[in-house]
Scaffold this motif. Structure first.
Motif, PDB file in Angstrom:
ATOM      1  N   ALA A   1      61.573  66.002  41.280  1.00  0.00           N
ATOM      2  CA  ALA A   1      62.351  64.758  41.247  1.00  0.00           C
ATOM      3  C   ALA A   1      61.422  63.619  40.857  1.00  0.00           C
ATOM      4  CB  ALA A   1      62.997  64.476  42.604  1.00  0.00           C
ATOM      5  N   GLN A   2      62.037  62.543  40.385  1.00  0.00           N
ATOM      6  CA  GLN A   2      61.271  61.346  40.018  1.00  0.00           C
ATOM      7  C   GLN A   2      62.161  60.125  40.167  1.00  0.00           C
ATOM      8  OE1 GLN A   2      58.602  61.600  36.648  1.00  0.00           O
ATOM      9  NE2 GLN A   2      59.302  59.606  35.875  1.00  0.00           N
ATOM     10  N   ASP A   3      61.633  59.096  40.814  1.00  0.00           N
ATOM     11  CA  ASP A   3      62.397  57.864  41.000  1.00  0.00           C
ATOM     12  C   ASP A   3      61.402  56.724  41.253  1.00  0.00           C
ATOM     13  OD1 ASP A   3      63.986  55.708  42.351  1.00  0.00           O
ATOM     14  OD2 ASP A   3      65.587  57.198  42.163  1.00  0.00           O
ATOM     15  N   PRO A   4      61.565  55.582  40.595  1.00  0.00           N
ATOM     16  CA  PRO A   4      60.655  54.458  40.811  1.00  0.00           C
ATOM     17  C   PRO A   4      60.607  53.992  42.268  1.00  0.00           C
ATOM     18  CG  PRO A   4      61.998  54.077  38.854  1.00  0.00           C
ATOM     19  CD  PRO A   4      62.551  55.301  39.523  1.00  0.00           C
ATOM     20  N   LEU A   5      61.667  54.231  43.036  1.00  0.00           N
ATOM     21  CA  LEU A   5      61.677  53.835  44.443  1.00  0.00           C
ATOM     22  C   LEU A   5      60.610  54.574  45.249  1.00  0.00           C
ATOM     23  CD1 LEU A   5      65.508  53.737  45.248  1.00  0.00           C
ATOM     24  CD2 LEU A   5      63.962  51.777  45.039  1.00  0.00           C
ATOM     25  N   LEU A   6      60.189  55.740  44.769  1.00  0.00           N
ATOM     26  CA  LEU A   6      59.233  56.565  45.496  1.00  0.00           C
ATOM     27  C   LEU A   6      57.788  56.224  45.150  1.00  0.00           C
ATOM     28  CD1 LEU A   6      61.089  59.962  44.947  1.00  0.00           C
ATOM     29  CD2 LEU A   6      61.188  58.504  46.985  1.00  0.00           C
ATOM     30  N   ALA A   7      57.574  55.368  44.157  1.00  0.00           N
ATOM     31  CA  ALA A   7      56.227  55.052  43.684  1.00  0.00           C
ATOM     32  C   ALA A   7      55.534  54.105  44.660  1.00  0.00           C
ATOM     33  CB  ALA A   7      56.295  54.440  42.285  1.00  0.00           C
ATOM     34  N   ARG A   8      54.692  54.652  45.512  1.00  0.00           N
ATOM     35  CA  ARG A   8      53.977  53.883  46.523  1.00  0.00           C
ATOM     36  C   ARG A   8      52.854  54.748  47.086  1.00  0.00           C
ATOM     37  NH1 ARG A   8      57.959  51.649  49.716  1.00  0.00           N
ATOM     38  NH2 ARG A   8      59.329  51.893  47.926  1.00  0.00           N
TER      39      ARG A   8
END
Length: 348
Positions: A19-26
């Motif tokens: 999966a990939q989502d900008p919300l998870l980028a941290r």
């Protein structure tokens, strides 16, 4: 998502994106499994950021979707830890809020969808301030907190150990400092594992966060004292057993590693990535370490990787449904947060 990041088949393993989502980028966030979902709290959204995020994001590993939690009042935190309580609350303990190191408890009531600032109970003796510490469930109402207190000017020369008792009904918590201490550690990880040998029980081991290559015991409980039921992962356990028996790994533990991840899978502690203290350049790592406690003494196994795309620091791993998930973290440059969720694949 097609393909796998870092086809480390020569080492028998890789992280496969699912999966990939900008919300998870941290990075330097917490990632806690609760009711089959991963709750990501806070963290730094980019390298060099001074203010931690106050966002809470929920990732559904079954559906591969991430959503932002609408609850207000979420803690602005990084370098904290979190634990599930009562199958309902997500308790965030300590961390950096952008100006100081906290030693408070803030809880997300997942039933009501609201954040609550819990109150220190009578007799609580909190740490001077916590960041890059660990917080491990001993029971549903008791956590063991380990790590160095304070900042670089005020920290002690040793690591402190606290028992943190939680009362969800009263919305209170109570810190009690234990009489024993550990080496001064920061950015370490902790694993509650069954004790090998003729006298079974449990021990809490600390890995990394200082120059030592050996784990350190931060608590020991005799047989029957720990009632926690760890997640069942029979297929992953079998694959890890075959991997360490394959002869592909070297008998070497991590030395001078910090801000790595650690997950317990049966008798194994699985460590990945992090930042090494042993060299001045190229400090972010992509190595897999497995600590095998099935025999006494326990054994280390090291599985390196040549693919720089796998380098991670400040990331988290979560065990769910017989799979080990990798979430977030900064990549090789130490500044760019990964938006991917990956699963550990073992080719044995």
């Amino acid at each position: 998502m097609a393909g796998a990041v870092g086809e480390a088949r020569g080492s028998g393993w890789t992280w496969r994106p699912v999966a990939q989502d900008p919300l998870l980028a941290r990075a330097f966030h917490s990632c806690t499994e609760l009711r089959g979902r991963f709750y990501l709290v806070g963290g730094l959204l980019a390298g060099g950021a001074r203010e931690p995020s106050s966002e809470t994001v929920v990732f559904d590993p079954a559906g591969g979707q991430a959503v932002r939690v609408a609850a207000r009042g979420g803690p602005r935190r990084s370098h904290h830890d979190a634990a599930p309580v009562g199958g309902r609350w997500l308790c965030v303990v300590g961390g950096w809020d952008g100006s100081h190191r906290s030693a408070t408890v803030t809880a997300l009531d997942t039933d009501r969808g609201v954040w609550e600032a819990w109150t220190a109970g009578s007799g609580s003796c909190p740490p001077a301030g916590l960041s890059s510490h660990t917080c491990t469930r001993i029971s549903d109402r008791e956590l063991r907190v380990a790590g160095r207190e304070g900042g670089t000017r005020t920290q002690r020369r040793y690591g402190s150990i606290y028992t943190l008792r939680l009362d969800p009904g009263a919305r209170t918590y109570c810190f009690k400092e234990e009489g024993c201490h550990t080496a001064s550690r920061s950015g370490h990880c902790a694993a509650l594992l069954q004790s090998p040998g003729p006298h079974p029980g449990h021990q809490l081991l600390l890995f990394g966060g200082c120059n030592s290559a050996e784990p350190e015991v931060a608590g020991h409980w005799s047989h029957g004292k720990i009632k926690e039921e760890p997640p069942v992962a029979p297929h992953l356990m079998e694959k890890l057993s075959r991997l360490v028996s394959s002869g592909q790994g070297s008998r070497q533990g991590p030395r001078g590693l910090r801000h790595h991840s650690c997950s317990v899978v049966g008798p194994f502690a699985v460590l990945f990535g992090g930042e090494t203290l042993t060299r001045a350049r190229d400090t972010i790592c992509n190595d897999l370490y497995i600590y095998d406690t099935r025999k006494s003494p326990a054994l280390w196994f090291h599985f390196p990787c040549a693919d720089h795309r796998l380098k991670r620091v400040g990331h988290r791993t979560c065990l769910w449904n017989d799979q080990l998930y990798l979430v977030g973290g900064f990549g090789e440059d130490g500044r760019t947060a990964s938006p991917q969720v990956c699963i550990l694949d073992l080719f044995i």
